[in-house]
Motif scaffolding. Structure first.
Motif, PDB file in Angstrom:
ATOM      1  N   ALA A 237      29.495  56.264   0.526  1.00  0.00           N
ATOM      2  CA  ALA A 237      28.499  55.673   1.421  1.00  0.00           C
ATOM      3  C   ALA A 237      29.059  54.419   2.084  1.00  0.00           C
ATOM      4  N   GLU A 238      29.773  53.614   1.314  1.00  0.00           N
ATOM      5  CA  GLU A 238      30.371  52.403   1.876  1.00  0.00           C
ATOM      6  C   GLU A 238      31.450  52.754   2.896  1.00  0.00           C
ATOM      7  N   SER A 239      32.253  53.759   2.588  1.00  0.00           N
ATOM      8  CA  SER A 239      33.305  54.171   3.520  1.00  0.00           C
ATOM      9  C   SER A 239      32.721  54.820   4.771  1.00  0.00           C
ATOM     10  N   ASP A 240      31.715  55.672   4.578  1.00  0.00           N
ATOM     11  CA  ASP A 240      31.131  56.383   5.714  1.00  0.00           C
ATOM     12  C   ASP A 240      30.375  55.451   6.657  1.00  0.00           C
ATOM     13  N   ALA A 241      30.049  54.268   6.178  1.00  0.00           N
ATOM     14  CA  ALA A 241      29.389  53.285   7.039  1.00  0.00           C
ATOM     15  C   ALA A 241      30.393  52.590   7.962  1.00  0.00           C
ATOM     16  N   GLY A 242      31.680  52.790   7.689  1.00  0.00           N
ATOM     17  CA  GLY A 242      32.726  52.176   8.499  1.00  0.00           C
ATOM     18  C   GLY A 242      33.287  53.130   9.539  1.00  0.00           C
ATOM     19  N   SER A 243      34.497  52.839   9.983  1.00  0.00           N
ATOM     20  CA  SER A 243      35.092  53.601  11.085  1.00  0.00           C
ATOM     21  C   SER A 243      35.958  54.775  10.639  1.00  0.00           C
ATOM     22  N   LEU A 244      36.336  54.826   9.353  1.00  0.00           N
ATOM     23  CA  LEU A 244      37.279  55.851   8.899  1.00  0.00           C
ATOM     24  C   LEU A 244      36.822  57.282   9.183  1.00  0.00           C
ATOM     25  N   PRO A 245      35.575  57.656   8.866  1.00  0.00           N
ATOM     26  CA  PRO A 245      35.174  59.047   9.132  1.00  0.00           C
ATOM     27  C   PRO A 245      35.318  59.434  10.603  1.00  0.00           C
ATOM     28  N   ARG A 246      34.984  58.529  11.478  1.00  0.00           N
ATOM     29  CA  ARG A 246      35.076  58.820  12.914  1.00  0.00           C
ATOM     30  C   ARG A 246      36.530  58.933  13.354  1.00  0.00           C
ATOM     31  N   GLU A 247      37.389  58.106  12.777  1.00  0.00           N
ATOM     32  CA  GLU A 247      38.816  58.179  13.104  1.00  0.00           C
ATOM     33  C   GLU A 247      39.413  59.510  12.660  1.00  0.00           C
ATOM     34  N   LEU A 248      38.867  60.072  11.582  1.00  0.00           N
ATOM     35  CA  LEU A 248      39.371  61.340  11.052  1.00  0.00           C
ATOM     36  C   LEU A 248      38.594  62.540  11.580  1.00  0.00           C
ATOM     37  N   GLY A 249      37.629  62.292  12.467  1.00  0.00           N
ATOM     38  CA  GLY A 249      36.865  63.383  13.058  1.00  0.00           C
ATOM     39  C   GLY A 249      35.889  64.038  12.104  1.00  0.00           C
ATOM     40  N   VAL A 250      35.441  63.306  11.082  1.00  0.00           N
ATOM     41  CA  VAL A 250      34.518  63.881  10.104  1.00  0.00           C
ATOM     42  C   VAL A 250      33.148  64.099  10.742  1.00  0.00           C
ATOM     43  N   SER A 251      32.665  65.326  10.667  1.00  0.00           N
ATOM     44  CA  SER A 251      31.354  65.655  11.228  1.00  0.00           C
ATOM     45  C   SER A 251      30.330  65.962  10.139  1.00  0.00           C
ATOM     46  N   GLY A 252      30.770  65.945   8.893  1.00  0.00           N
ATOM     47  CA  GLY A 252      29.847  66.166   7.789  1.00  0.00           C
ATOM     48  C   GLY A 252      30.577  66.105   6.463  1.00  0.00           C
ATOM     49  N   ARG A 253      29.871  65.616   5.447  1.00  0.00           N
ATOM     50  CA  ARG A 253      30.454  65.524   4.112  1.00  0.00           C
ATOM     51  C   ARG A 253      29.369  65.867   3.086  1.00  0.00           C
ATOM     52  N   TRP A 254      29.715  66.763   2.162  1.00  0.00           N
ATOM     53  CA  TRP A 254      28.794  67.147   1.098  1.00  0.00           C
ATOM     54  C   TRP A 254      29.541  67.043  -0.226  1.00  0.00           C
ATOM     55  N   LEU A 255      28.954  66.370  -1.197  1.00  0.00           N
ATOM     56  CA  LEU A 255      29.567  66.238  -2.514  1.00  0.00           C
ATOM     57  C   LEU A 255      28.699  66.937  -3.556  1.00  0.00           C
ATOM     58  N   TYR A 256      29.354  67.684  -4.444  1.00  0.00           N
ATOM     59  CA  TYR A 256      28.657  68.446  -5.477  1.00  0.00           C
ATOM     60  C   TYR A 256      29.333  68.238  -6.828  1.00  0.00           C
ATOM     61  N   SER A 257      28.562  68.455  -7.876  1.00  0.00           N
ATOM     62  CA  SER A 257      29.144  68.452  -9.219  1.00  0.00           C
ATOM     63  C   SER A 257      28.496  69.550 -10.045  1.00  0.00           C
ATOM     64  N   ILE A 258      29.276  70.070 -10.986  1.00  0.00           N
ATOM     65  CA  ILE A 258      28.766  71.039 -11.947  1.00  0.00           C
ATOM     66  C   ILE A 258      29.613  70.883 -13.202  1.00  0.00           C
ATOM     67  N   ASP A 259      28.976  70.501 -14.294  1.00  0.00           N
ATOM     68  CA  ASP A 259      29.698  70.174 -15.515  1.00  0.00           C
ATOM     69  C   ASP A 259      30.711  69.077 -15.166  1.00  0.00           C
ATOM     70  N   ASP A 260      32.011  69.310 -15.372  1.00  0.00           N
ATOM     71  CA  ASP A 260      32.999  68.276 -15.057  1.00  0.00           C
ATOM     72  C   ASP A 260      33.760  68.574 -13.766  1.00  0.00           C
ATOM     73  N   VAL A 261      33.260  69.517 -12.966  1.00  0.00           N
ATOM     74  CA  VAL A 261      33.927  69.877 -11.712  1.00  0.00           C
ATOM     75  C   VAL A 261      33.271  69.169 -10.529  1.00  0.00           C
ATOM     76  N   TYR A 262      34.112  68.668  -9.654  1.00  0.00           N
ATOM     77  CA  TYR A 262      33.691  67.960  -8.439  1.00  0.00           C
ATOM     78  C   TYR A 262      34.136  68.787  -7.241  1.00  0.00           C
ATOM     79  N   VAL A 263      33.213  69.042  -6.317  1.00  0.00           N
ATOM     80  CA  VAL A 263      33.527  69.801  -5.108  1.00  0.00           C
ATOM     81  C   VAL A 263      33.112  68.975  -3.896  1.00  0.00           C
ATOM     82  N   HIS A 264      34.039  68.809  -2.983  1.00  0.00           N
ATOM     83  CA  HIS A 264      33.834  67.982  -1.786  1.00  0.00           C
ATOM     84  C   HIS A 264      34.030  68.872  -0.561  1.00  0.00           C
ATOM     85  N   LEU A 265      32.951  69.122   0.170  1.00  0.00           N
ATOM     86  CA  LEU A 265      33.047  69.875   1.417  1.00  0.00           C
ATOM     87  C   LEU A 265      33.201  68.879   2.554  1.00  0.00           C
ATOM     88  N   LEU A 266      34.296  68.988   3.268  1.00  0.00           N
ATOM     89  CA  LEU A 266      34.604  68.065   4.357  1.00  0.00           C
ATOM     90  C   LEU A 266      34.676  68.847   5.664  1.00  0.00           C
TER      91      LEU A 266
END
Length: 220
Positions: free
Chosen positions: A135-164
């Protein structure tokens, strides 16, 4: 806006060519779009199976929570290769990862986007800390510089999945820019909470990317 559900299971390594055709058959023989599903992606990462279901409407609003018209038949056919991941698994709903963070920039969506699926391990109970870092990073300029149009974070047990999701043209131009100071700062702040899924074989960012082996998109 596309709504995504993520299913995480274990999969016998090398069985992508057995699992993909099963979905290929039933996605043609049945009509997942009648259940509100507009797309499906299957990916693998080491011994993990990741199933991304895409919808135009939030299932909580539409009431259409099923993603497979022939669920039972598919489950039986892929059973030799795909098995539950969570230690607490009791029924199929326990294989659905929990979304704990979502961000998208204001403004129109890019005409052409690409979806990258990043996989790791998450420290138990660290979802709020990981969400805060992004949230702190997405409030800055980095996502726009990288062309990020959406980010979803998920967890299940000890697995982390990041849809970029990224603007394809920007993503291609920036794909080697993981040395940006702002990017390095995010990685450093995540390090107490996120680690490689297989640290013994991890050599860099590319080793955290899941490999897509099947994709379906509704034509109507």
């Amino acid at each position: 806006m596309v709504f995504r559900n993520v299913i995480v299971c274990r999969m016998v390594p090398g069985s992508e060519d057995k699992v993909g055709p099963v979905f290929g058959h039933y996605d043609k023989a049945t009509r997942p779009q009648d259940l509100g599903v507009i797309g499906r992606r299957l990916l693998s990462h080491n011994d993990l199976y990741i199933h991304v279901i895409e919808r135009l409407q939030d299932p909580k609003i539409s009431g259409q929570t099923r993603g497979l018209p022939a669920f039972q038949k598919i489950a039986e056919e892929i059973a030799p290769y795909v098995t539950p991941y969570p230690r607490y698994w009791k029924n199929p709903s326990d294989s659905v990862a929990k979304e704990f963070y979502h961000w998208a920039p204001d403004g129109p969506e890019p005409a052409d986007t690409k979806l990258t699926v990043i996989v790791g391990r998450i420290k138990p109970g660290a979802e709020s800390d990981v969400a805060r870092v992004f949230a702190e990073s997405d409030a800055g300029s980095l996502p726009r510089e990288l062309g990020v149009s959406g980010r979803w974070l998920y967890s299940i047990d000890d697995v982390y999945v990041h849809l970029l999701e990224q603007d394809t043209s920007v993503a291609e131009a920036q794909r080697h820019n993981h040395h940006k100071p702002a990017f390095a700062k995010v990685m450093e702040e995540l390090s107490p909470y996120i680690s490689p899924y297989r640290p013994e074989t991890w050599r860099g960012h590319q080793d955290s990317l899941a490999k897509e082996f099947y994709r379906w998109r509704a034509e109507d």
